[in-house]
Design a protein around this motif. Structure first.
Motif, PDB file in Angstrom:
ATOM      1  N   TYR B 103       0.912  -1.131   0.156  1.00  0.00           N
ATOM      2  CA  TYR B 103      -0.121  -0.028  -0.045  1.00  0.00           C
ATOM      3  C   TYR B 103       0.886   1.341  -0.095  1.00  0.00           C
ATOM      4  CZ  TYR B 103      -3.521  -3.239   1.257  1.00  0.00           C
ATOM      5  OH  TYR B 103      -4.530  -4.237   1.336  1.00  0.00           O
ATOM      6  N   PRO B 104       0.958   1.934  -1.039  1.00  0.00           N
ATOM      7  CA  PRO B 104       1.915   3.164  -1.313  1.00  0.00           C
ATOM      8  C   PRO B 104       0.970   4.145  -0.394  1.00  0.00           C
ATOM      9  CG  PRO B 104       1.000   2.615  -3.376  1.00  0.00           C
ATOM     10  CD  PRO B 104       0.574   1.793  -2.348  1.00  0.00           C
ATOM     11  N   ASP B 105       1.523   4.916   0.491  1.00  0.00           N
ATOM     12  CA  ASP B 105       0.896   6.141   1.266  1.00  0.00           C
ATOM     13  C   ASP B 105       0.519   7.059   0.221  1.00  0.00           C
ATOM     14  OD1 ASP B 105      -0.080   7.376   3.455  1.00  0.00           O
ATOM     15  OD2 ASP B 105       1.846   6.945   4.761  1.00  0.00           O
ATOM     16  N   LEU B 106      -0.977   7.617   0.610  1.00  0.00           N
ATOM     17  CA  LEU B 106      -1.746   8.422  -0.298  1.00  0.00           C
ATOM     18  C   LEU B 106      -1.569   9.732   0.351  1.00  0.00           C
ATOM     19  CD1 LEU B 106      -4.353   5.828  -1.348  1.00  0.00           C
ATOM     20  CD2 LEU B 106      -2.327   6.369  -2.649  1.00  0.00           C
ATOM     21  N   GLY B 155      10.905  -0.635  -1.792  1.00  0.00           N
ATOM     22  CA  GLY B 155      10.630  -0.576  -0.441  1.00  0.00           C
ATOM     23  C   GLY B 155      11.664  -0.679   0.704  1.00  0.00           C
ATOM     24  N   HIS B 156      12.864  -1.206   0.203  1.00  0.00           N
ATOM     25  CA  HIS B 156      13.964  -1.286   1.259  1.00  0.00           C
ATOM     26  C   HIS B 156      14.655   0.041   1.189  1.00  0.00           C
ATOM     27  CE1 HIS B 156      14.073  -5.739   1.691  1.00  0.00           C
ATOM     28  NE2 HIS B 156      13.589  -5.832   0.376  1.00  0.00           N
ATOM     29  N   PHE B 157      14.343   1.129   0.288  1.00  0.00           N
ATOM     30  CA  PHE B 157      15.002   2.217   0.242  1.00  0.00           C
ATOM     31  C   PHE B 157      13.946   3.595   0.652  1.00  0.00           C
ATOM     32  CE2 PHE B 157      17.488  -0.845  -2.223  1.00  0.00           C
ATOM     33  CZ  PHE B 157      18.720  -0.789  -1.887  1.00  0.00           C
ATOM     34  N   PHE B 158      12.852   3.213   0.422  1.00  0.00           N
ATOM     35  CA  PHE B 158      12.037   4.435   0.304  1.00  0.00           C
ATOM     36  C   PHE B 158      10.715   3.915   1.394  1.00  0.00           C
ATOM     37  CE2 PHE B 158      13.648   4.798  -3.894  1.00  0.00           C
ATOM     38  CZ  PHE B 158      13.930   6.108  -3.867  1.00  0.00           C
ATOM     39  N   GLY B 159      10.307   5.058   1.859  1.00  0.00           N
ATOM     40  CA  GLY B 159       9.082   4.734   2.841  1.00  0.00           C
ATOM     41  C   GLY B 159       8.037   4.624   1.851  1.00  0.00           C
ATOM     42  N   PRO B 160       6.862   4.252   2.455  1.00  0.00           N
ATOM     43  CA  PRO B 160       5.481   4.330   1.541  1.00  0.00           C
ATOM     44  C   PRO B 160       4.991   5.405   0.980  1.00  0.00           C
ATOM     45  CG  PRO B 160       4.824   3.869   3.819  1.00  0.00           C
ATOM     46  CD  PRO B 160       6.552   4.070   3.694  1.00  0.00           C
ATOM     47  N   HIS B 161       5.469   6.754   1.603  1.00  0.00           N
ATOM     48  CA  HIS B 161       5.088   7.622   0.935  1.00  0.00           C
ATOM     49  C   HIS B 161       5.777   8.381  -0.084  1.00  0.00           C
ATOM     50  CE1 HIS B 161       8.174   8.509   4.065  1.00  0.00           C
ATOM     51  NE2 HIS B 161       8.409   9.593   3.216  1.00  0.00           N
ATOM     52  N   LEU B 209       9.451  17.413   1.507  1.00  0.00           N
ATOM     53  CA  LEU B 209      10.003  16.373   2.231  1.00  0.00           C
ATOM     54  C   LEU B 209      11.300  16.661   2.655  1.00  0.00           C
ATOM     55  CD1 LEU B 209       8.979  13.011   0.388  1.00  0.00           C
ATOM     56  CD2 LEU B 209       8.084  13.665   2.320  1.00  0.00           C
TER      57      LEU B 209
END
Lengths: 342, 289
Positions: B103-106, B155-161, B209
């Motif tokens: 689930y990518p953060d929306l 996903g190992h490098f970035f947050g879901p947002h 960000l």
């Protein structure tokens, strides 16, 4: 930056995640109907969204999604040693909701949860059943609004009403509803009861500026006044006390406002008072400090048995000062200090 | 930086022409182009290629808190609810192999219609009978063969947002043979205005960000080390000193003036550890009174 944020971020509750097994649930449907424009996303388990790694909790707080879930396992817990128990031996708390619509910079929830989104547990009946099992063993003093702000969302879930009804059914149940809201509508809709304690957290405006989205001191006091006049049991909590510049003057001015707004007579009818300086578990503080550079969080606290707090002499002075401000209006027996219970 | 990953050159062509990218040396077989704030990499089709490409990009460029990872390209439409040629944002990406859902953060509002995305390992026509859609019955459902693995690797490098998946349905699986590279380029080209606005919002979000992460202040390391030496700090004293400095910065206290006064009064540098501890305690007292 505020306008940039506002323009870019999704509106709070624009997305509602719902656990698949709750989709047909009546209470879930009622909540979804209230958010007609929200986009509903079915999920397997709330942790699939809530426990993702590397979430940006600060942005999520500004653009909160709602997650409707079913809580499993133990639902009612014994109070933590850092919680004020007010002399109650069977002191418990429960989490009907995870996170809060308010965004206090010093709040331990920011260090406790991996997400800023709001989880609302829908299986109220399971909570009540577990509570009833406990009540068969001994009286229960239950805090229902510890890891959240239930009053702010009462129109959505009605849980304060539900637990208030339980106090009518069980003589050995007392509930505490901790709040920073100006919940006058809620107070008007419930009968006064000695076993439903509304505990208002009061802070000077100098501290409230760190409590994003919360009502002003004035607004909270209006609710306190109305609650007292309606015969509710009211607790005033000066907890956590926060060390801000000129804190003595700030708390002194707050007390003047309280006396002015409530009057001495009403203050005599306040059930009790709670005083506690800020303290937090070391793990939560570590996470909290990563999320914000706020001075209230970066203060050089000292670690006492795994809990960070102000240096003992500072904490003592803060709590003594607050006690001194209250003593003209309340007997010592009505003032509870966290430090004295441990 | 926005790391844009696409599968095919025909998908990327309209963007490369529109955004004035310049070519970079490829990494292995992954072709790359860059602008000032975007890097586009072609992964090729399939989950393995998508994961490898994402992992290589991330490992080479060490994404920061303000970077974004965007998967963009065409896909198939399922169940006839998705509109062909329209740009969708995936709000859930289900890996048909493992059943895992990402689930990518929306939190970032892109103003796009949303879709659920199933990400499989075979062409849709050969496994259509296996596909049943679970996330929201009224929602457009899409099918691709890259996003699940790309998101898993990123996903190992970035947050879901920081992860965004954008898809344009080009066919329904059955008619995939009719979709030529030219038609795909046309389809993406027709969405360029929308994509342009999406890119602007992504860049602004990246800036936001960056501002958020810059709020965690860092003092000049050389100055800190110098002062720690002057205070004869042990490891724990250093930690304490740095926390005091961080507090002073966040509270807006001019702590350097206090330290300079210590120097003028001959208190700093100290001659021994005990003296250093006492001075550190005095420093703390002055900051927190």
């Amino acid at each position: 930056m505020l306008s940039l944020k506002k323009n870019l971020l999704a509106e709070p509750f624009s997305h509602i995640y719902v656990e698949r097994e709750l989709v047909g649930d009546r209470r879930t449907q009622e909540i979804l109907h209230r958010f007609a424009h929200a986009r509903v996303i079915e999920i397997g388990h709330y942790k699939d969204v809530f426990c993702r790694p590397r979430q940006h909790t600060a942005l999520q707080h500004a653009s909160q999604a709602l997650i409707l879930a079913r809580k499993t396992g133990s639902l009612i817990y014994p109070g933590s040693p850092v919680c004020q128990n007010f002399g109650n031996h069977h002191f418990y708390y429960t989490s009907l909701c995870m996170n809060c619509v308010f965004d206090c910079q010093y709040c331990y929830l920011r260090g406790m949860y991996p997400s800023g989104h709001l989880v609302l547990f829908m299986n109220l009946e399971d909570y009540i059943a577990e509570l009833e099992t406990l009540l068969l063993e001994h009286p229960v003093y239950l805090c229902i609004s510890y890891d959240t702000e239930l009053c702010a969302l009462e129109n959505l879930h009605g849980y304060v009403h539900a637990f208030a009804r339980e106090t009518e059914r069980h003589e050995n149940l007392t509930i505490e509803v901790r709040t920073k809201t100006s919940c006058t509508q809620l107070l008007r809709s419930l009968p006064g009861s000695s076993r439903v304690i509304f505990a208002f957290t009061l802070s000077p405006e100098e501290v409230i500026r760190y409590e994003k989205k919360t009502p002003s001191l004035q607004a909270r006091l209006e609710a306190v006044r109305e609650g007292l006049d309606l015969g509710h049991t009211i607790r005033l909590c000066f907890d956590p006390m926060i060390h801000v510049p000129e804190w003595r003057k700030a708390y002194s001015r707050m007390m003047e406002t309280i006396v002015k707004e409530l009057g001495e007579e009403r203050l005599r009818h306040v059930f009790d008072f709670s005083i506690g300086s800020f303290r937090i578990s070391q793990d939560y503080l570590r996470a909290l400090r990563k999320s914000t550079d706020s001075a209230v969080v970066q203060y050089p606290f000292v670690n006492v048995d795994g809990f960070y707090q102000y240096p003992p002499e500072t904490a003592e002075e803060m709590e003594n000062t607050m006690t001194g401000l209250l003593l003209p209006y309340a007997g010592r027996d009505r003032i509870f200090r966290w430090r004295e219970q441990i | 930086m926005i790391f844009l990953q696409m599968a095919l050159y025909c998908e990327a062509r309209p963007i490369l022409q529109h955004e004035a990218f310049h070519a970079m040396p490829p990494v292995g077989r992954f072709q790359r182009w860059q602008t000032e704030d975007m890097m586009l990499t072609l992964s090729g089709t399939g989950q393995a290629e998508a994961a490898t490409c994402a992992a290589v990009t991330c490992a080479m460029h060490h994404p920061t808190a303000s970077d974004l990872f965007v998967v963009l390209g065409t896909c198939a439409a399922l169940e006839g609810k998705a509109e062909k040629g329209r740009l969708y944002r995936a709000r859930s990406i289900e890996d048909l192999g493992s059943g895992r859902v990402f689930y990518p953060d929306l939190v970032l509002d892109l103003g796009l219609p949303e879709a659920g995305l199933l990400s499989g390992y075979q062409e849709l026509k050969s496994q259509k009978e296996r596909v049943w859609y679970r996330d929201g019955r009224d929602l457009p459902a899409l099918y691709d063969m890259e996003s699940a693995a790309a998101c898993a690797a990123a996903g190992h490098f970035f947050g879901p947002h920081q992860i965004v998946v954008l898809r344009i349905p080009s066919d329904s699986g059955d008619d995939a043979g009719l979709v030529t590279p030219e038609r795909i380029s046309d389809m993406i080209g027709q969405q360029m205005d929308t994509l342009d606005s999406v890119f602007q919002r992504l860049k602004a979000f990246s800036e936001l960000l960056g501002q958020e992460s810059a709020q965690v202040m860092e003092e000049d390391p050389a100055f800190l080390e110098q002062t720690e030496a002057a205070l004869r700090c042990s490891a724990s004293m250093s930690l304490r000193f740095r926390q005091l400095v961080r507090y002073a910065c966040s509270a807006g206290i001019a702590y350097r003036e206090i330290l300079e006064r210590y120097v003028q009064e001959g208190l700093l540098p100290v001659t021994g550890r005990k003296e250093g501890k006492d001075l550190l305690a005095q420093f703390e007292k002055e900051l927190t009174r």
